[in-house]
Design a protein around this motif. Structure first.
Motif, mmCIF file in Angstrom:
data_model
loop_
_atom_site.group_PDB
_atom_site.id
_atom_site.type_symbol
_atom_site.label_atom_id
_atom_site.label_comp_id
_atom_site.label_asym_id
_atom_site.label_seq_id
_atom_site.Cartn_x
_atom_site.Cartn_y
_atom_site.Cartn_z
ATOM 1 N N ASP A 85 53.658 -63.762 49.646
ATOM 2 C CA ASP A 85 54.077 -62.922 50.800
ATOM 3 C C ASP A 85 54.086 -61.488 51.144
ATOM 4 O OD1 ASP A 85 55.431 -65.479 51.357
ATOM 5 O OD2 ASP A 85 56.797 -64.909 49.862
ATOM 6 N N ALA A 86 53.553 -60.752 49.900
ATOM 7 C CA ALA A 86 53.651 -59.118 49.860
ATOM 8 C C ALA A 86 52.684 -58.661 48.791
ATOM 9 C CB ALA A 86 55.084 -58.727 49.782
ATOM 10 N N LEU A 87 52.380 -57.572 49.187
ATOM 11 C CA LEU A 87 51.781 -56.488 48.198
ATOM 12 C C LEU A 87 53.080 -55.713 47.699
ATOM 13 C CD1 LEU A 87 48.500 -54.739 48.533
ATOM 14 C CD2 LEU A 87 50.300 -53.334 48.236
ATOM 15 N N GLU A 88 53.019 -55.334 46.362
ATOM 16 C CA GLU A 88 53.959 -54.334 45.920
ATOM 17 C C GLU A 88 53.249 -53.368 45.209
ATOM 18 O OE1 GLU A 88 58.093 -53.941 43.260
ATOM 19 O OE2 GLU A 88 57.632 -55.931 44.512
ATOM 20 N N LEU A 89 53.493 -51.942 45.472
ATOM 21 C CA LEU A 89 52.699 -50.856 44.819
ATOM 22 C C LEU A 89 54.006 -50.038 44.205
ATOM 23 C CD1 LEU A 89 50.224 -48.867 44.935
ATOM 24 C CD2 LEU A 89 50.980 -47.892 46.896
ATOM 25 N N ALA A 90 53.890 -49.746 42.918
ATOM 26 C CA ALA A 90 54.559 -48.702 42.365
ATOM 27 C C ALA A 90 53.534 -47.533 41.883
ATOM 28 C CB ALA A 90 55.466 -49.094 41.435
ATOM 29 N N THR A 91 53.853 -46.321 42.184
ATOM 30 C CA THR A 91 53.050 -45.179 41.502
ATOM 31 C C THR A 91 53.932 -44.111 41.376
ATOM 32 O OG1 THR A 91 51.031 -43.911 41.901
ATOM 33 C CG2 THR A 91 52.094 -44.791 43.955
ATOM 34 N N SER A 92 53.971 -43.494 40.493
ATOM 35 C CA SER A 92 54.928 -42.388 40.143
ATOM 36 C C SER A 92 56.253 -42.468 40.680
ATOM 37 C CB SER A 92 54.286 -41.002 40.388
ATOM 38 O OG SER A 92 54.190 -40.749 41.921
ATOM 39 N N PHE A 93 56.653 -41.772 41.522
ATOM 40 C CA PHE A 93 58.058 -41.592 42.261
ATOM 41 C C PHE A 93 57.842 -42.585 43.455
ATOM 42 C CE2 PHE A 93 57.795 -37.667 40.073
ATOM 43 C CZ PHE A 93 58.685 -37.963 39.058
ATOM 44 N N ARG A 95 57.676 -46.291 45.491
ATOM 45 C CA ARG A 95 57.555 -47.898 45.361
ATOM 46 C C ARG A 95 57.711 -48.432 46.861
ATOM 47 N NH1 ARG A 95 61.088 -51.426 41.517
ATOM 48 N NH2 ARG A 95 60.077 -53.633 42.231
ATOM 49 N N ARG A 96 56.808 -49.373 47.144
ATOM 50 C CA ARG A 96 56.601 -49.823 48.537
ATOM 51 C C ARG A 96 56.182 -51.331 48.405
ATOM 52 N NH1 ARG A 96 56.812 -47.278 53.865
ATOM 53 N NH2 ARG A 96 57.976 -45.779 52.333
ATOM 54 N N ARG A 97 57.212 -52.177 49.005
ATOM 55 C CA ARG A 97 56.727 -53.552 49.210
ATOM 56 C C ARG A 97 56.576 -53.882 50.799
ATOM 57 N NH1 ARG A 97 56.984 -58.448 46.369
ATOM 58 N NH2 ARG A 97 57.541 -60.201 47.861
ATOM 59 N N ILE A 98 55.174 -54.368 50.760
ATOM 60 C CA ILE A 98 54.499 -54.502 52.204
ATOM 61 C C ILE A 98 54.119 -55.932 52.340
ATOM 62 C CG2 ILE A 98 52.750 -53.792 53.919
ATOM 63 C CD1 ILE A 98 52.545 -51.469 51.872
ATOM 64 N N ALA A 99 55.054 -56.569 53.425
ATOM 65 C CA ALA A 99 54.795 -57.951 53.820
ATOM 66 C C ALA A 99 53.056 -58.231 54.070
ATOM 67 C CB ALA A 99 55.347 -58.448 54.679
ATOM 68 N N LEU A 100 52.490 -59.305 53.593
ATOM 69 C CA LEU A 100 51.164 -59.461 53.962
ATOM 70 C C LEU A 100 50.782 -59.404 55.503
ATOM 71 C CD1 LEU A 100 49.966 -62.249 51.324
ATOM 72 C CD2 LEU A 100 49.539 -59.664 51.304
ATOM 73 N N GLY A 136 51.587 -40.835 46.091
ATOM 74 C CA GLY A 136 52.421 -40.503 47.249
ATOM 75 C C GLY A 136 51.860 -40.622 48.524
ATOM 76 N N TRP A 137 52.524 -39.462 49.344
ATOM 77 C CA TRP A 137 52.180 -39.574 50.970
ATOM 78 C C TRP A 137 51.305 -38.293 51.018
ATOM 79 C CZ3 TRP A 137 52.948 -43.513 53.656
ATOM 80 C CH2 TRP A 137 53.984 -44.337 53.124
ATOM 81 N N PHE A 138 50.066 -38.615 51.629
ATOM 82 C CA PHE A 138 49.191 -37.636 51.869
ATOM 83 C C PHE A 138 48.836 -37.676 53.174
ATOM 84 C CE2 PHE A 138 49.164 -37.676 47.276
ATOM 85 C CZ PHE A 138 48.591 -36.379 46.955
ATOM 86 N N ALA A 146 48.684 -41.632 54.602
ATOM 87 C CA ALA A 146 48.302 -42.603 53.811
ATOM 88 C C ALA A 146 49.320 -42.693 52.515
ATOM 89 C CB ALA A 146 46.917 -42.675 53.438
ATOM 90 N N LEU A 147 49.530 -43.671 52.049
ATOM 91 C CA LEU A 147 50.487 -43.949 50.620
ATOM 92 C C LEU A 147 49.149 -43.913 49.827
ATOM 93 C CD1 LEU A 147 52.707 -43.896 48.983
ATOM 94 C CD2 LEU A 147 52.798 -46.361 49.397
ATOM 95 N N VAL A 148 48.845 -42.919 48.774
ATOM 96 C CA VAL A 148 47.885 -42.782 47.891
ATOM 97 C C VAL A 148 48.226 -43.207 46.477
ATOM 98 C CG1 VAL A 148 46.209 -41.303 47.039
ATOM 99 C CG2 VAL A 148 46.728 -41.283 49.360
ATOM 100 N N ALA A 149 47.543 -43.711 45.739
ATOM 101 C CA ALA A 149 47.555 -44.044 44.424
ATOM 102 C C ALA A 149 46.034 -44.067 43.736
ATOM 103 C CB ALA A 149 48.290 -45.444 43.964
ATOM 104 N N THR A 150 45.758 -42.926 43.133
ATOM 105 C CA THR A 150 44.425 -42.791 42.800
ATOM 106 C C THR A 150 44.303 -41.977 41.336
ATOM 107 O OG1 THR A 150 43.804 -40.837 43.845
ATOM 108 C CG2 THR A 150 43.481 -42.896 44.924
#
Length: 191
Positions: A85-93, A95-100, A136-138, A146-150
């Motif tokens: 149902d979703a993609l979940e991203l956790a990076t540093s501070f 976290r976001r769950r986004i429905a497909l 985070g947000w850039f 964009a929510l960035v995790a690199t």
């Protein structure tokens, strides 16, 4: 259907030891050295140091150590998970769950930031930025949010959403993540 990628190939690339050491030096090393060395170098009256409360140096060292440990934990909190149902991203501070359904998978691409310079993070609006780590947000060079995790790589997954922002991610194998997202988003056949 082809063989599925191992789960670790679908994970975000982890933060380098160099980036973690740099953060520790900034948060712990520099303040502690300054706290210990600068007063002895800068005070005209050496007896003034003796009037500093005894708890200041050890308290500051403990506080800096706790802060460095918390920030290191945040740097290591860098993961991605996918389900039906979703993609979940956790990076540093962050976290976001986004429905497909909210992902524009048809517009998603594996990109090389040397070629697609418009997708490079340009301005941090609410995030963490170190050499070899962005989270985070850039605002990107093209002005998109964009929510960035690199972790400093150049081959990334660009994943637009229907929510007014995109995801710029650095999985171990970006194409494997995109293929898995396409597989999950494909219409389900009655079984």
């Amino acid at each position: 259907m082809g063989a599925r990628a191992p789960e670790d190939a679908l994970q975000l690339r982890q933060v380098s030891t160099g980036s973690r050491l740099l953060l520790a030096a900034l948060v712990f090393g520099i303040p502690v050295v300054a706290l210990v060395a600068l007063p002895t170098l800068m005070v005209a009256d050496p007896t003034a140091i003796d009037r500093t409360p005894a708890w200041v140096v050890p308290g500051t060292v403990v506080l800096c150590a706790l802060l460095a440990a918390a920030l290191d934990w945040a740097l290591r909190r860098h993961r991605l998970s996918l389900d039906r149902d979703a993609l979940e991203l956790a990076t540093s501070f962050y976290r976001r769950r986004i429905a497909l359904a909210d992902l524009r998978i048809d517009q998603a691409r594996v990109v090389d930031l040397d070629e697609r310079v418009e997708l490079r993070p340009a301005m941090k609006t609410n995030g963490t930025g170190l050499p070899g780590f962005k989270s985070g947000w850039f605002r990107l060079r093209n002005g998109d949010r964009a929510l960035v995790a690199t972790t400093g790589g150049r081959r990334l997954l660009w994943l637009p959403t229907t929510q007014g922002y995109g995801l710029l991610l650095e999985p171990v194998r970006p194409q494997a993540v995109l293929d898995r997202l396409r597989e999950l988003a494909a219409p389900r056949r009655p079984g």
